[in-house]
Design an enzyme around this catalytic site. Structure first.
Site, PDB file in Angstrom:
ATOM      1  CB  ALA A  38       3.090   1.954  12.588  1.00 44.62           C
ATOM      2  N   GLY A  39       1.785   0.173   9.684  1.00 40.47           N
ATOM      3  CA  GLY A  39       1.973   0.034   8.241  1.00 40.47           C
ATOM      4  C   GLY A  39       0.902   0.771   7.454  1.00 40.47           C
ATOM      5  N   GLY A  40       0.786   0.411   6.173  1.00 40.06           N
ATOM      6  CA  GLY A  40      -0.149   1.108   5.306  1.00 40.06           C
ATOM      7  C   GLY A  40      -1.591   1.024   5.760  1.00 40.06           C
ATOM      8  CB  ALA A  41      -3.778  -1.833   6.661  1.00 41.17           C
ATOM      9  CE  LYS A  87      -3.983  -2.232   2.109  1.00 39.94           C
ATOM     10  NZ  LYS A  87      -5.033  -2.186   3.128  1.00 39.94           N
ATOM     11  N   GLY A 147     -12.852  -8.812  10.098  1.00 34.07           N
ATOM     12  CA  GLY A 147     -12.206  -8.077   9.027  1.00 34.07           C
ATOM     13  C   GLY A 147     -13.045  -7.900   7.781  1.00 34.07           C
TER      14      GLY A 147
END
Length: 278
Positions: free
Chosen positions: A134-137, A72, A245
């Protein structure tokens, strides 16, 4: 579904791809809406994304791409334009190929996540919230939760420096919000959100110590396979509410179709304010 010479093709960029649920939901919705388009999974390793992107630009049957873990943030750097919150955060989960081969990215993860919570009767406004990752998602979820009015957002990430960098960026974008970093400990939180891939497809791990989950709290996981992750199973044993989810994805499918197909057919007149990338 009938595929012919006019079918618009969308690729789902992921690594790995075996767990993907989006193609099933997306293609069924296209049939319901009478949209001549098909979504197919493409398992692309991170090191191959740049070469793949060059190919996507030349594929005239391509309507665009849906982007998921781990692409992402990298996908956003390959876009010619980023619109809305994607421009603010540098993250994209949907990319449209325009007629001239230019790539326009948006970010719907956060919008879909909050919409999914509300559609299932949970209001995040005023909730003290722990976000894992703390990634894209996770970045998309963080901004959407702040816009939804959570009382405090605490980011717990295994790489502490990356977590603090995200917190600092969110504070700049949301100066009136309370944003901090902390440990993966759910004690005292109303809402706990897993924005990582921990628990995916047979992984027995949980991103937070289950024993710290408060009875009566809400625990949400963006992982879709399995539907009941170790985190969600553990949360039930603690007397918490759970949110799966798939709800985040279901709330985005029509947004994806509209952006990739309807907006393009209308000459892109519905574009939101955009950032032109160098």
């Amino acid at each position: 579904m009938t595929i012919d010479g006019r079918t618009r093709v969308i690729v789902h960029l992921a690594y790995p791809s075996a767990h993907l649920r989006t193609p099933t939901l997306f293609n069924a919705r296209c049939v319901e809406r009478g949209v001549n388009a098909v979504l197919v999974p493409w398992e692309i390793a991170p090191g191959d994304l740049a070469a793949t992107w060059a190919t996507l630009r030349t594929a005239r049957s391509l309507a665009g791409a849906i982007v998921t873990i781990p692409h992402k943030e990298t996908a956003a750097t390959h876009c010619d334009r980023l619109e809305g919150v994607a421009a603010e955060l540098g993250v994209a989960n949907i990319v449209r190929r325009d007629a001239d081969g230019a790539m326009t990215g948006r970010l719907y993860d956060g919008l879909g996540f909050v919409a999914g919570l509300r559609q299932h009767g949970y209001e995040p406004k005023g909730r003290r919230t722990l976000l894992l990752g703390a990634g894209g998602a996770a970045t998309a979820l963080a901004q959407a939760l702040l816009e939804a009015g959570v009382s405090e957002l605490v980011i717990a990430n295994r790489n502490a420096a990356r977590g603090e960098a995200l917190a600092a960026r969110l504070r700049r974008l949301n100066p009136d919000s309370v944003v901090a970093t902390g440990a993966a400990d759910a004690t005292g939180f109303d809402l706990v959100v897993n924005g990582t891939s921990v628990g995916l497809d047979g992984d027995p791990s949980s991103p937070v110590d289950i024993a710290t989950i408060e009875p009566g709290s809400m625990v949400s996981d963006i992982v879709m396979k399995p539907a009941m992750t170790p985190l969600l199973i553990g949360a039930l044993t603690r007397g918490a509410q759970i949110h799966q989810g798939e709800h985040m994805l279901a709330a985005q499918v029509d947004l994806f179709i509209d952006f990739l197909i309807s907006d393009a057919a209308a000459g892109n007149e519905t574009r939101r304010p955009a950032l032109r990338l160098a």
